[in-house]
Design a protein around this motif. Structure first.
Motif, PDB file in Angstrom:
ATOM      1  N   ASN A  74       0.815  -1.214   0.000  1.00 24.24           N
ATOM      2  CA  ASN A  74       0.000   0.000   0.000  1.00 24.24           C
ATOM      3  C   ASN A  74       0.852   1.270   0.000  1.00 24.24           C
ATOM      4  OD1 ASN A  74      -2.358  -1.482  -0.058  1.00 24.24           O
ATOM      5  ND2 ASN A  74      -2.689  -1.396   2.139  1.00 24.24           N
ATOM      6  N   VAL A  75       1.988   1.227   0.701  1.00 25.66           N
ATOM      7  CA  VAL A  75       2.895   2.385   0.689  1.00 25.66           C
ATOM      8  C   VAL A  75       3.463   2.589  -0.722  1.00 25.66           C
ATOM      9  CG1 VAL A  75       5.105   3.283   1.528  1.00 25.66           C
ATOM     10  CG2 VAL A  75       3.465   2.313   3.142  1.00 25.66           C
ATOM     11  N   LYS A  76       3.804   1.499  -1.395  1.00 29.41           N
ATOM     12  CA  LYS A  76       4.294   1.597  -2.776  1.00 29.41           C
ATOM     13  C   LYS A  76       3.246   2.253  -3.677  1.00 29.41           C
ATOM     14  CE  LYS A  76       7.473  -2.355  -2.859  1.00 29.41           C
ATOM     15  NZ  LYS A  76       7.679  -3.741  -3.380  1.00 29.41           N
ATOM     16  N   ALA A  77       1.982   1.820  -3.503  1.00 34.01           N
ATOM     17  CA  ALA A  77       0.891   2.390  -4.301  1.00 34.01           C
ATOM     18  C   ALA A  77       0.732   3.877  -4.012  1.00 34.01           C
ATOM     19  CB  ALA A  77      -0.411   1.653  -4.006  1.00 34.01           C
ATOM     20  N   LEU A  78       0.832   4.253  -2.733  1.00 33.08           N
ATOM     21  CA  LEU A  78       0.725   5.658  -2.342  1.00 33.08           C
ATOM     22  C   LEU A  78       1.843   6.484  -2.960  1.00 33.08           C
ATOM     23  CD1 LEU A  78      -0.482   7.964  -0.596  1.00 33.08           C
ATOM     24  CD2 LEU A  78       1.016   7.183   1.260  1.00 33.08           C
ATOM     25  N   VAL A 175       1.047  11.734   7.960  1.00 35.02           N
ATOM     26  CA  VAL A 175      -0.318  11.317   8.325  1.00 35.02           C
ATOM     27  C   VAL A 175      -0.727  10.078   7.540  1.00 35.02           C
ATOM     28  CG1 VAL A 175      -2.764  11.950   8.206  1.00 35.02           C
ATOM     29  CG2 VAL A 175      -1.082  13.616   9.003  1.00 35.02           C
ATOM     30  N   LEU A 176      -0.454  10.076   6.242  1.00 36.68           N
ATOM     31  CA  LEU A 176      -0.965   9.027   5.363  1.00 36.68           C
ATOM     32  C   LEU A 176      -0.330   7.658   5.613  1.00 36.68           C
ATOM     33  CD1 LEU A 176      -1.244  11.020   2.002  1.00 36.68           C
ATOM     34  CD2 LEU A 176      -2.963  10.690   3.784  1.00 36.68           C
ATOM     35  N   VAL A 177       0.969   7.624   5.835  1.00 42.73           N
ATOM     36  CA  VAL A 177       1.647   6.339   6.037  1.00 42.73           C
ATOM     37  C   VAL A 177       1.166   5.634   7.318  1.00 42.73           C
ATOM     38  CG1 VAL A 177       3.883   5.219   6.443  1.00 42.73           C
ATOM     39  CG2 VAL A 177       3.640   6.890   4.596  1.00 42.73           C
ATOM     40  N   PRO A 178       1.078   6.339   8.451  1.00 38.29           N
ATOM     41  CA  PRO A 178       0.522   5.669   9.645  1.00 38.29           C
ATOM     42  C   PRO A 178      -0.905   5.148   9.434  1.00 38.29           C
ATOM     43  CG  PRO A 178       1.651   7.673  10.291  1.00 38.29           C
ATOM     44  CD  PRO A 178       1.591   7.677   8.791  1.00 38.29           C
ATOM     45  N   LEU A 179      -1.711   5.890   8.687  1.00 41.98           N
ATOM     46  CA  LEU A 179      -3.071   5.421   8.399  1.00 41.98           C
ATOM     47  C   LEU A 179      -3.046   4.134   7.591  1.00 41.98           C
ATOM     48  CD1 LEU A 179      -4.980   8.749   7.594  1.00 41.98           C
ATOM     49  CD2 LEU A 179      -5.220   7.309   9.627  1.00 41.98           C
ATOM     50  N   LEU A 180      -2.097   4.026   6.665  1.00 38.76           N
ATOM     51  CA  LEU A 180      -1.969   2.797   5.882  1.00 38.76           C
ATOM     52  C   LEU A 180      -1.547   1.622   6.758  1.00 38.76           C
ATOM     53  CD1 LEU A 180      -0.344   3.853   2.474  1.00 38.76           C
ATOM     54  CD2 LEU A 180      -2.711   3.160   2.922  1.00 38.76           C
TER      55      LEU A 180
END
Length: 198
Positions: A74-78, A175-180
């Motif tokens: 998911n991090v790769k996709a982000l 913010v986004l990475v912790p949510l993932l």
């Protein structure tokens, strides 16, 4: 913390556009499957190869391994959505349509297999309620970066816009990475239990 939160400002139009791209992809995917399910099913590996591979890799493995693999994917996709915007916004644009396409196909497959909308929501919403907004937000950063390369902000040149947009993209990851990560935990530990209820 304030610089991180400020990085999300001025994205409203791009967020709406990202949602519309996703919705368009979902509609196309749903009706494409309804039109010719045999064709979609025969090409499932081409369309969903990454999802299928992850499913195979985590099968029978420890929960922590599964969380790590899902989180990494998911991090790769982000990152692709956000920083792929430097290619004139084409990557996040196609990415949002494709993600929507997959959701539409999966929904149609659920009905094709005789399962219910409740089952589909149970397998998607627990983690998707975090994961999908993160991907949409990531795409909005990428689209803004690409758009302002094509049409620079009146007060700045292309390089200034690019530097500012990339800086804000990096900040937003706070913010986004912790949510993932939370979404990956939910997908591994909670979503399967909801799916079993239907």
């Amino acid at each position: 913390m304030e610089p991180i939160l400020n990085s999300f400002k001025d994205k409203k139009g791009y967020i709406i556009f990202s949602i519309l791209l996703f919705a368009a992809g979902a509609v196309i995917g749903y009706f494409a499957f309804k039109q010719d399910p045999e064709f979609i099913l025969s090409n499932l590996n081409n369309l969903m190869g990454n999802i299928i591979n992850i499913g195979k890799q985590i099968m029978g493995k420890k929960k922590l391994y599964a969380i790590g693999l899902i989180f990494q994917n998911n991090v790769k996709a982000l990152l692709l959505m956000m920083f792929g915007g430097i290619f004139l916004g084409i990557i996040p644009l196609i990415g949002m349509i494709f993600n929507g396409l997959l959701i539409g196909i999966m929904l149609a497959m659920v009905f094709y297999e005789g399962k219910t909308l409740a089952f589909f929501l149970a397998t998607l919403l627990p983690h998707g309620i975090l994961e999908l907004p993160v991907i949409i937000l990531g795409a909005s950063f990428g689209l803004k970066t690409g758009f302002e390369i094509i049409i620079p902000n009146k007060n700045k040149n292309r390089m200034e816009n690019l530097k500012e947009n990339l800086t804000k993209s990096v900040l937003s990851m706070g913010v986004l990475v912790p949510l993932l990560y939370i979404a990956a935990v939910i997908e591994t530990l909670i979503t399967p239990y909801f799916a079993k209820l239907f």
